[in-house]
Design an enzyme around this catalytic site. Structure first.
Site, PDB file in Angstrom:
ATOM      1  N   THR A 163       0.820  -1.211   0.000  1.00  0.00           N
ATOM      2  CA  THR A 163       0.000   0.000   0.000  1.00  0.00           C
ATOM      3  C   THR A 163       0.854   1.261   0.000  1.00  0.00           C
ATOM      4  OG1 THR A 163      -1.493   1.304   1.410  1.00  0.00           O
ATOM      5  CG2 THR A 163      -0.116  -0.281   2.518  1.00  0.00           C
ATOM      6  N   TYR A 202      -1.828   0.170  10.100  1.00  0.00           N
ATOM      7  CA  TYR A 202      -2.132  -0.502   8.826  1.00  0.00           C
ATOM      8  C   TYR A 202      -0.892  -0.469   7.914  1.00  0.00           C
ATOM      9  CZ  TYR A 202      -3.924  -0.974   4.063  1.00  0.00           C
ATOM     10  OH  TYR A 202      -4.102  -1.345   2.769  1.00  0.00           O
TER      11      TYR A 202
HETATM   12  C1  UD1 Z   1      -6.462   4.965   2.925  1.00  0.00           C
HETATM   13  C2  UD1 Z   1      -5.086   4.353   2.870  1.00  0.00           C
HETATM   14  C3  UD1 Z   1      -5.005   3.271   1.843  1.00  0.00           C
HETATM   15  C4  UD1 Z   1      -6.047   2.253   2.144  1.00  0.00           C
HETATM   16  C5  UD1 Z   1      -7.395   2.933   2.142  1.00  0.00           C
HETATM   17  C6  UD1 Z   1      -8.452   1.922   2.535  1.00  0.00           C
HETATM   18  C7  UD1 Z   1      -3.430   5.920   3.637  1.00  0.00           C
HETATM   19  C8  UD1 Z   1      -2.407   6.917   3.281  1.00  0.00           C
HETATM   20  N1  UD1 Z   1      -4.124   5.387   2.628  1.00  0.00           N
HETATM   21  O1  UD1 Z   1      -6.688   5.708   1.738  1.00  0.00           O
HETATM   22  O2  UD1 Z   1      -3.747   2.656   1.862  1.00  0.00           O
HETATM   23  O3  UD1 Z   1      -5.989   1.234   1.193  1.00  0.00           O
HETATM   24  O4  UD1 Z   1      -7.425   3.981   3.087  1.00  0.00           O
HETATM   25  O5  UD1 Z   1      -8.719   1.881   3.858  1.00  0.00           O
HETATM   26  O6  UD1 Z   1      -3.627   5.635   4.802  1.00  0.00           O
HETATM   27  N2  UD1 Z   1     -12.582  11.795   1.958  1.00  0.00           N
HETATM   28  C9  UD1 Z   1     -13.592  12.728   2.145  1.00  0.00           C
HETATM   29  N3  UD1 Z   1     -14.837  12.274   2.491  1.00  0.00           N
HETATM   30  C10 UD1 Z   1     -15.129  10.945   2.657  1.00  0.00           C
HETATM   31  C11 UD1 Z   1     -14.088   9.985   2.453  1.00  0.00           C
HETATM   32  C12 UD1 Z   1     -12.831  10.456   2.108  1.00  0.00           C
HETATM   33  O7  UD1 Z   1     -13.377  13.927   2.010  1.00  0.00           O
HETATM   34  O8  UD1 Z   1     -16.285  10.599   2.979  1.00  0.00           O
HETATM   35  C13 UD1 Z   1     -11.256  12.250   1.522  1.00  0.00           C
HETATM   36  C14 UD1 Z   1     -10.110  11.863   2.447  1.00  0.00           C
HETATM   37  O9  UD1 Z   1      -9.904  12.837   3.417  1.00  0.00           O
HETATM   38  C15 UD1 Z   1      -8.956  11.744   1.447  1.00  0.00           C
HETATM   39  C16 UD1 Z   1      -9.626  11.250   0.161  1.00  0.00           C
HETATM   40  O10 UD1 Z   1     -10.998  11.604   0.298  1.00  0.00           O
HETATM   41  O11 UD1 Z   1      -8.398  13.011   1.184  1.00  0.00           O
HETATM   42  C17 UD1 Z   1      -9.528   9.739  -0.022  1.00  0.00           C
HETATM   43  O12 UD1 Z   1      -9.924   9.064   1.169  1.00  0.00           O
HETATM   44  P1  UD1 Z   1     -10.221   7.497   1.220  1.00  0.00           P
HETATM   45  O13 UD1 Z   1     -11.035   7.136   0.028  1.00  0.00           O
HETATM   46  O14 UD1 Z   1     -10.789   7.197   2.569  1.00  0.00           O
HETATM   47  O15 UD1 Z   1      -8.795   6.798   1.042  1.00  0.00           O
HETATM   48  P2  UD1 Z   1      -7.384   7.128   1.759  1.00  0.00           P
HETATM   49  O16 UD1 Z   1      -7.585   7.577   3.153  1.00  0.00           O
HETATM   50  O17 UD1 Z   1      -6.627   8.026   0.853  1.00  0.00           O
END
Ligand code: UD1
Length: 337
Positions: free
Chosen positions: A123, A147
């Site tokens: 990851t 993780y």
């Molecule tokens: C994280 C992990 C990744 C893992 C994945 C699944 C890290 C760096 N990355 O990805 O390795 O496989 O989780 O658990 O830890 N966001 C919103 N609103 C939402 C959801 C997300 O604004 O409802 C934003 C988050 O703040 C982020 C982006 O969207 O900036 C992506 O978030 P998300 O899809 O949860 O994935 P990661 O956190 O990047």
């Protein structure tokens, strides 16, 4: 091994989101597959009928030894594990057990069983907060959550095991995986999703009434978090190519970023969702989520140089379209139940 240099492939976690797409890609390419999954988060129906299926735990050495022998397994694609970052912070021992300790046992079974090739779901979380973006594979590994640490520890084990035994490995570092099989055969199905595109798809289908934007004061162009979203079917194809490369070059290992090398902000993702449906979903600005880096974008020059893999669905609107189609399918299925 059967079929010359085409071994049977064991896929752990083959009933899960990414694993089920890898099974589809392998079967489509003519590989024989045996899936091992404990069905804790995966679904039996998600396993392609062309694959054999064994319900069980990867740390059950007697079972894994039997499956390797009976199916003549020559390669393992290892997807089974726990993936929820915030959960890893509150229950770190679960992550070290499921991602690190269980993999140690699986690796031991692989070595004892004479398995020659091993591909591991790593990851981008192994990098932590990157000093520079796009991120190269040799960037510092400094995970900021259990993780990422649990996956990085497994990468270290793999390097040591491959140096000591006749097995080579691929560690594929996924960036943000999204979308669903374009033919509608699988998709992200686990309840309680936290991934942005899945959450947005649930908002489109009325499973939730809005999407939260976690912070707009990041050091990015529009202030929202930037990620490199990769279509799950392209990622599955990368595994098939990595497997072929490991078989062709038994002395080589592969540690490769899997991403498109292009970042999109949360706002750009939500704009794509609105564009595809032609109907805006409600957005609510919330404070930052703990542990979110500003921007994570892959430098993908290594995978492009080392493998003949070329993305086929590197388009945000396509990713969103496929994710929405799958979400619609889930909603219709549940309505009939
Ligand atoms: C994280 C992990 C990744 C893992 C994945 C699944 C890290 C760096 N990355 O990805 O390795 O496989 O989780 O658990 O830890 N966001 C919103 N609103 C939402 C959801 C997300 O604004 O409802 C934003 C988050 O703040 C982020 C982006 O969207 O900036 C992506 O978030 P998300 O899809 O949860 O994935 P990661 O956190 O990047």
């Amino acid at each position: 091994m059967s079929d010359g240099n085409r071994p049977t492939v064991m896929v752990t976690g083959g009933a899960g989101y990414i694993g089920s797409h890898a099974v589809l890609a392998l079967a489509d390419a003519g590989w024989r597959v045996v899936v091992v999954d404990n069905l804790v988060t995966g679904f039996r129906w998600a396993v392609d009928p062309r694959a054999s299926f064994v319900e069980g735990a990867i740390e059950d050495a007697a079972l894994i030894g039997r499956v390797i022998a009976e199916h003549d397994v020559g390669a393992i694609l290892h997807f089974a594990g726990s993936v929820v970052v915030p959960e890893s912070v509150v229950d770190p021992l679960k992550y070290y057990r499921n991602n690190t300790v269980a993999t140690r046992s699986l690796l031991e079974s692989a070595v004892i069983g004479g398995v020659r090739h091993f591909i591991f779901s790593s990851t981008a979380a192994t990098y932590g907060i990157p000093e520079t973006v796009p991120i190269r594979e040799d960037a510092p590994k400094a995970p900021i959550n259990p993780y990422g640490a649990s996956k990085l520890m497994t990468e270290w084990m793999l390097a040591d095991v491959a140096a000591a035994h006749p097995i080579n490995y691929g560690a594929l570092r996924y960036f943000n995986v999204a979308g669903a099989d374009p033919a509608g055969r699988s998709g992200q199905s686990t309840a309680g999703a936290t991934h942005l595109i899945k959450v947005a798809a649930e908002a489109v289908t009325g499973v939730r009434d809005h999407v939260a934007i976690f912070g707009n004061d990041y050091n990015t162009l529009d202030g929202t978090g930037v990620r490199d979203y990769i279509h799950v079917s392209d990622l599955a194809d990368a595994h098939v190519h990595a497997l072929e490369a490991l078989i062709a070059n038994p002395g080589d290992n592969l540690t490769l970023n899997c991403g498109y090398g292009r970042g999109y902000s949360v706002i750009e993702v939500l704009d794509a969702v609105d564009r595809v449906t032609n109907r805006p979903i409600e957005r609510r600005l919330l404070p930052r989520r703990a542990g979110d880096p500003d921007a994570l974008v892959a430098d993908n020059s290594a995978i492009l140089a080392r493998l003949p893999w070329r993305p086929k669905r590197a388009d945000l609107d396509l990713i969103v379209t496929d994710a929405l189609r799958w979400q619609q399918h889930l909603v219709e299925r549940d309505a009939q139940a």
